[in-house]
Scaffold this active site. Structure first.
Site, PDB file in Angstrom:
ATOM      1  N   LEU A  77       0.865  -1.178   0.000  1.00 35.24           N
ATOM      2  CA  LEU A  77       0.000   0.000   0.000  1.00 35.24           C
ATOM      3  C   LEU A  77       0.906   1.234   0.000  1.00 35.24           C
ATOM      4  O   LEU A  77       1.187   1.835   1.043  1.00 35.24           O
ATOM      5  CB  LEU A  77      -0.934  -0.018   1.204  1.00 35.24           C
ATOM      6  N   HIS A  78       1.358   1.614  -1.201  1.00 35.77           N
ATOM      7  CA  HIS A  78       2.343   2.685  -1.347  1.00 35.77           C
ATOM      8  C   HIS A  78       1.843   4.015  -0.775  1.00 35.77           C
ATOM      9  O   HIS A  78       2.464   4.620   0.098  1.00 35.77           O
ATOM     10  CB  HIS A  78       2.685   2.893  -2.826  1.00 35.77           C
ATOM     11  N   ASP A  79       0.735   4.493  -1.323  1.00 39.51           N
ATOM     12  CA  ASP A  79       0.329   5.879  -1.080  1.00 39.51           C
ATOM     13  C   ASP A  79      -0.101   6.178   0.352  1.00 39.51           C
ATOM     14  O   ASP A  79       0.142   7.291   0.843  1.00 39.51           O
ATOM     15  CB  ASP A  79      -0.775   6.273  -2.063  1.00 39.51           C
TER      16      ASP A  79
END
Length: 312
Positions: free
Chosen positions: A240-242
């Protein structure tokens, strides 16, 4: 004190989770959401942003559409990761909240001029086209920005769209170059950190079991998002990058990094879009970014679960 932020985004399932985390966090005041072309074209990213805001029950948060194409290049999109809508995984109804008439770039400029200097943080979690365009059009706003907390780039992990480049930077490297050279304090959440933010089956199942509408939506997005990383990297979950950008604003103690110089490659035959991160400080170039290297995965997902549970 509550932190005032503008989220600049190209939703994206992980963008959606980031927006939900921000809207669920009393430490943050989301002044607006600005959409940019990236994961999918602008007509989809602005609709997706409105769907997410409506899902969270936050009709008070305005959504503005921004730049349709990068500054100098043709748009590259990522439907192969995010699906044809950008938010594949669950079908959400068409949003009833209106798209604001003011262009996203103008909204950024006006908001920064209207608020006290150093009081607004920009949180770009897509290509940096809107931010760079605002800075070029109104350079007086640059010193008014408190900081920029962005998801983009890589060093040890290198690229996810080319062997050398991370997607957000690669889509508009000229915009990234302008932002990194602007002098605004930068916090960079690169793939090196965000690839440690891997979902687990237990966490996804816990989201699906929440008695609200946002938890099951997050689980459905994650189910779709995970398939790409399982096939490409053999990982058990999806990064979950953002949401890492929003989590850094709320709980910076969950992250480790160092102040270094980061330059953006725009001319390389094989390295266009690369973030040239001087992690070992071998150049004499001054530091221009806090470059995050590691995060506390368990702490991050505990925060995400706690806040998403509080949404409608």
């Amino acid at each position: 004190m509550t932190q005032k932020i503008i989220i600049d985004t190209d939703p994206g399932q992980d963008d959606a989770v980031a927006i939900l985390l921000a809207l669920a966090s009393p430490e943050l005041e989301v002044l607006g959401i600005t959409a940019v072309a990236g994961n999918v074209p602008l007509p989809l990213t602005e609709v997706n942003a409105r769907k997410i805001v409506e899902l969270a029950g936050r009709h008070d948060v305005p959504v503005h559409a921004g730049c349709e194409v990068p500054i100098k290049r043709k748009l590259v999109t990522a439907e192969h990761v995010h699906g044809k809508t950008g938010l594949d995984g669950i079908e959400l109804p068409a949003p009833s909240i209106p798209l604001q008439s003011l262009h996203a770039v103008d909204f950024i400029i006006e908001t920064l001029r209207q608020h006290p200097e150093g009081s607004v943080t920009l949180v770009p979690i897509g290509p940096l086209t809107n931010i760079a365009t605002a800075f070029e059009r109104a350079p007086d706003i640059i010193p008014r920005v408190k900081r920029i907390v962005l998801m983009g780039g890589a060093y040890f992990e290198v690229g996810n769209i080319t062997p050398a480049a991370e997607f957000n930077i690669y889509v508009d490297p000229e915009a990234a170059q302008a932002v990194f050279a602007s002098g605004v304090p930068l916090v960079v959440l690169p793939l090196d950190a965000t690839h440690e933010a891997l979902t687990s089956r237990d966490w996804v199942d816990a989201m699906r079991a929440l008695p609200n509408r946002c938890g099951p939506a997050v689980a459905s997005w994650t189910d779709f998002f995970e398939r790409f990383d399982r096939e490409k990297y053999g990982s058990e979950g999806a990064p979950l990058h953002d949401p890492c950008t929003i989590a850094w604003l709320i709980r910076p103690e969950l992250f480790e990094g160092r102040e270094i110089n980061v330059e953006i490659e725009t001319q390389g035959e094989f390295t266009t879009g690369m973030t040239v991160a001087d992690w070992w400080r071998v150049s004499d170039r001054p530091a221009n970014a806090l470059f995050i290297r590691h995060l506390d995965r368990d702490g991050l997902f505990a925060l995400l679960g706690e806040r998403i549970a509080q949404l409608p």
